[in-house]
Design an enzyme around this catalytic site. Sequence first.
Site, PDB file in Angstrom:
ATOM      1  N   GLU A  48      -4.413   6.521  -8.089  1.00 34.75           N
ATOM      2  CA  GLU A  48      -4.092   7.153  -6.805  1.00 34.75           C
ATOM      3  C   GLU A  48      -3.537   8.555  -7.000  1.00 34.75           C
ATOM      4  OE1 GLU A  48      -2.567   2.791  -6.322  1.00 34.75           O
ATOM      5  OE2 GLU A  48      -3.010   4.162  -7.978  1.00 34.75           O
ATOM      6  N   CYS A  76       1.492   0.969  -6.045  1.00 36.33           N
ATOM      7  CA  CYS A  76       2.871   0.769  -6.504  1.00 36.33           C
ATOM      8  C   CYS A  76       3.793   1.717  -5.730  1.00 36.33           C
ATOM      9  CB  CYS A  76       2.959   1.038  -8.013  1.00 36.33           C
ATOM     10  SG  CYS A  76       2.776   2.789  -8.458  1.00 36.33           S
ATOM     11  N   CYS A  79       2.854   5.485  -6.223  1.00 40.57           N
ATOM     12  CA  CYS A  79       1.630   5.890  -5.543  1.00 40.57           C
ATOM     13  C   CYS A  79       1.768   5.806  -4.018  1.00 40.57           C
ATOM     14  CB  CYS A  79       0.467   5.054  -6.048  1.00 40.57           C
ATOM     15  SG  CYS A  79       0.129   5.332  -7.807  1.00 40.57           S
TER      16      CYS A  79
END
Length: 144
Positions: A48, A76, A79
Amino acid sequence: MQQAIIEGQKALKNGDVPVGATVVLNGRIIGRGYNQVELLKDPTAHAEMIAITAASNSIGEKWLREASLYVTVEPCSMCAGASVLARLKQVIYGTPDIKTGAHSSLFNLLNDPRLNHRIEVIAGVLKEECAALMVDFFESLRRK
């Protein structure tokens, strides 16, 4: 999402967790990324992050207000935070990440009312294909 899956498959060649991402604006991919943590020895080299950077460079803007991020796995916290900071309109992901997911698994950074931007989220797109990438990868690690 098919293109994000293709990006995720690239990560496998480097021994990285097979996560792939694309950023789409007006029906056109403006950024692509795949995990390169092992390849670059960089803990921030997530799919990402790479896709968002590529997209911003592509259009010459830091804000991606009308763009959508397609990613094979729930982002996560790093990101998800980058997605909020980039002001993405949408995040579309395939499979949840129960250990690090920051949309619904552990946190909800993409829609936290305390933050200055919220993102529309669509989860479960091509979930089985996205999950298979991860399951196959981790099963192969265990066999080794």
